[in-house]
Motif scaffolding. Sequence first.
Motif, PDB file in Angstrom:
ATOM      1  N   PRO A  80       0.811  -1.219   0.000  1.00 29.83           N
ATOM      2  CA  PRO A  80       0.000   0.000   0.000  1.00 29.83           C
ATOM      3  C   PRO A  80       0.847   1.271   0.000  1.00 29.83           C
ATOM      4  O   PRO A  80       1.894   1.321   0.645  1.00 29.83           O
ATOM      5  CB  PRO A  80      -0.814  -0.104   1.294  1.00 29.83           C
ATOM      6  N   GLY A  81       0.402   2.273  -0.750  1.00 28.57           N
ATOM      7  CA  GLY A  81       1.092   3.548  -0.796  1.00 28.57           C
ATOM      8  C   GLY A  81       0.659   4.451   0.347  1.00 28.57           C
ATOM      9  O   GLY A  81      -0.284   4.150   1.069  1.00 28.57           O
ATOM     10  N   GLU A  82       1.354   5.569   0.479  1.00 25.72           N
ATOM     11  CA  GLU A  82       1.019   6.530   1.535  1.00 25.72           C
ATOM     12  C   GLU A  82      -0.012   7.517   1.005  1.00 25.72           C
ATOM     13  O   GLU A  82      -0.153   7.714  -0.187  1.00 25.72           O
ATOM     14  CB  GLU A  82       2.281   7.299   1.940  1.00 25.72           C
ATOM     15  N   ILE A 133      -4.712   0.168  11.793  1.00 23.61           N
ATOM     16  CA  ILE A 133      -4.312   0.324  10.400  1.00 23.61           C
ATOM     17  C   ILE A 133      -5.552   0.367   9.506  1.00 23.61           C
ATOM     18  O   ILE A 133      -6.470  -0.427   9.695  1.00 23.61           O
ATOM     19  CB  ILE A 133      -3.404  -0.856   9.973  1.00 23.61           C
ATOM     20  N   ALA A 134      -5.575   1.311   8.591  1.00 20.80           N
ATOM     21  CA  ALA A 134      -6.656   1.358   7.605  1.00 20.80           C
ATOM     22  C   ALA A 134      -6.046   1.204   6.227  1.00 20.80           C
ATOM     23  O   ALA A 134      -5.082   1.890   5.890  1.00 20.80           O
ATOM     24  CB  ALA A 134      -7.408   2.678   7.702  1.00 20.80           C
ATOM     25  N   VAL A 135      -6.583   0.295   5.432  1.00 18.05           N
ATOM     26  CA  VAL A 135      -6.108   0.095   4.061  1.00 18.05           C
ATOM     27  C   VAL A 135      -7.292   0.299   3.126  1.00 18.05           C
ATOM     28  O   VAL A 135      -8.351  -0.285   3.332  1.00 18.05           O
ATOM     29  CB  VAL A 135      -5.514  -1.317   3.866  1.00 18.05           C
ATOM     30  N   ALA A 136      -7.104   1.156   2.125  1.00 18.33           N
ATOM     31  CA  ALA A 136      -8.181   1.441   1.174  1.00 18.33           C
ATOM     32  C   ALA A 136      -7.834   0.873  -0.181  1.00 18.33           C
ATOM     33  O   ALA A 136      -6.691   0.976  -0.633  1.00 18.33           O
ATOM     34  CB  ALA A 136      -8.399   2.939   1.063  1.00 18.33           C
ATOM     35  N   LYS A 137      -8.825   0.249  -0.805  1.00 19.81           N
ATOM     36  CA  LYS A 137      -8.631  -0.283  -2.145  1.00 19.81           C
ATOM     37  C   LYS A 137      -9.478   0.545  -3.105  1.00 19.81           C
ATOM     38  O   LYS A 137     -10.679   0.695  -2.918  1.00 19.81           O
ATOM     39  CB  LYS A 137      -9.034  -1.752  -2.189  1.00 19.81           C
ATOM     40  N   MET A 138      -8.835   1.103  -4.150  1.00 18.48           N
ATOM     41  CA  MET A 138      -9.550   1.912  -5.126  1.00 18.48           C
ATOM     42  C   MET A 138     -10.023   1.020  -6.268  1.00 18.48           C
ATOM     43  O   MET A 138      -9.553  -0.101  -6.428  1.00 18.48           O
ATOM     44  CB  MET A 138      -8.632   3.008  -5.693  1.00 18.48           C
ATOM     45  N   VAL A 189     -12.545   6.970   9.457  1.00 16.10           N
ATOM     46  CA  VAL A 189     -11.631   6.898   8.326  1.00 16.10           C
ATOM     47  C   VAL A 189     -12.249   7.639   7.139  1.00 16.10           C
ATOM     48  O   VAL A 189     -13.443   7.553   6.891  1.00 16.10           O
ATOM     49  CB  VAL A 189     -11.280   5.425   7.999  1.00 16.10           C
ATOM     50  N   THR A 190     -11.431   8.427   6.460  1.00 12.13           N
ATOM     51  CA  THR A 190     -11.884   9.086   5.239  1.00 12.13           C
ATOM     52  C   THR A 190     -10.850   8.839   4.148  1.00 12.13           C
ATOM     53  O   THR A 190      -9.655   8.741   4.428  1.00 12.13           O
ATOM     54  CB  THR A 190     -12.009  10.613   5.399  1.00 12.13           C
ATOM     55  N   VAL A 191     -11.317   8.748   2.930  1.00 10.53           N
ATOM     56  CA  VAL A 191     -10.427   8.561   1.787  1.00 10.53           C
ATOM     57  C   VAL A 191     -10.735   9.649   0.772  1.00 10.53           C
ATOM     58  O   VAL A 191     -11.895   9.889   0.455  1.00 10.53           O
ATOM     59  CB  VAL A 191     -10.628   7.168   1.149  1.00 10.53           C
ATOM     60  N   GLY A 236      -7.502  -0.448  -8.582  1.00  9.59           N
ATOM     61  CA  GLY A 236      -6.614  -1.460  -8.027  1.00  9.59           C
ATOM     62  C   GLY A 236      -5.519  -0.930  -7.119  1.00  9.59           C
ATOM     63  O   GLY A 236      -4.831  -1.702  -6.469  1.00  9.59           O
ATOM     64  N   SER A 237      -5.326   0.397  -7.087  1.00 13.39           N
ATOM     65  CA  SER A 237      -4.280   0.928  -6.224  1.00 13.39           C
ATOM     66  C   SER A 237      -4.725   0.862  -4.763  1.00 13.39           C
ATOM     67  O   SER A 237      -5.919   0.911  -4.452  1.00 13.39           O
ATOM     68  CB  SER A 237      -3.934   2.363  -6.614  1.00 13.39           C
ATOM     69  N   VAL A 238      -3.740   0.737  -3.871  1.00  9.04           N
ATOM     70  CA  VAL A 238      -4.054   0.627  -2.448  1.00  9.04           C
ATOM     71  C   VAL A 238      -3.290   1.665  -1.633  1.00  9.04           C
ATOM     72  O   VAL A 238      -2.152   2.001  -1.958  1.00  9.04           O
ATOM     73  CB  VAL A 238      -3.756  -0.790  -1.898  1.00  9.04           C
ATOM     74  N   PHE A 239      -3.935   2.175  -0.607  1.00 12.01           N
ATOM     75  CA  PHE A 239      -3.336   3.183   0.264  1.00 12.01           C
ATOM     76  C   PHE A 239      -3.565   2.791   1.707  1.00 12.01           C
ATOM     77  O   PHE A 239      -4.517   2.085   2.020  1.00 12.01           O
ATOM     78  CB  PHE A 239      -3.941   4.558  -0.027  1.00 12.01           C
TER      79      PHE A 239
END
Lengths: 151, 107
Positions: free
Chosen positions: A48-50, A125-130, A71-73, A133-136
Amino acid sequence: MKLTRRNVLGLTAGAAAFAVAGARMSPALASAEDAEKMIMEFTGGATPGEGKVSLNTPEIAENGNTVPVSVTVESAMEGDDLVESVIIFADGNPNPAVATFHFTEMSGEALATTRIRLAKTQNVIAVAKMKDGSVFMDKKQVKVTIGGCGG
Amino acid sequence: MASKPRIKVPKSASAGEVITIKTLISHEMESGQRKDKDGNPIPRQIINKFTCTFEGQMVFECDLDPAISANPYFEFNAKVPASGTFKFTWLDDDGSVYEAEAPIEVK
């Protein structure tokens, strides 16, 4: 050293004590590793990216039974710029999985707030999937005064 | 196990507005980690899924794990394209489904 009865007894007792200590210690360590593993499973192996994701937690939680987490994205929530899901982990809990939020275009904004249990001081930890396919990822430490997993 | 859910949805909105929805349902959320006084583990019983739909379209969905606090609370946003009804469901481990509805009017 001769293999006398006394020696054998001492050795086995020592080995048993070591095994017990090892078993006792492993859950806490395993949980952080499990969290890593589960993140990888969620992202499909991508690191995952920052940025983009921001996790809001209290710095100190007096009661681990109910810790507010939001959590907000950053996303337009339209077309390809869409957050599909956000997963929350607590890497010091007996089971690191906390919740998975799924968003759609109808969500308007990728934002969610809930209350979680934390067993001890640990990272959330929060991981977001767009959609593309990119992840943050975002990570925050929460200090817990009273743990929230019961005994 | 669970009592009547409480929901906060604005009564009206303008078309395309993004509103905030808050929900709360009373539930023990027994994590499966606790033990009773004889030392036997208390079996897990939690709400494992929450969904919110607007006129049949998925708005927000959450898979819950035992680390969600008792009386699960959610706050999230939703876009309101037209007048309609929000439907909420909570799925319990024991198979029960708790449901609620909230109408909204577009002015």
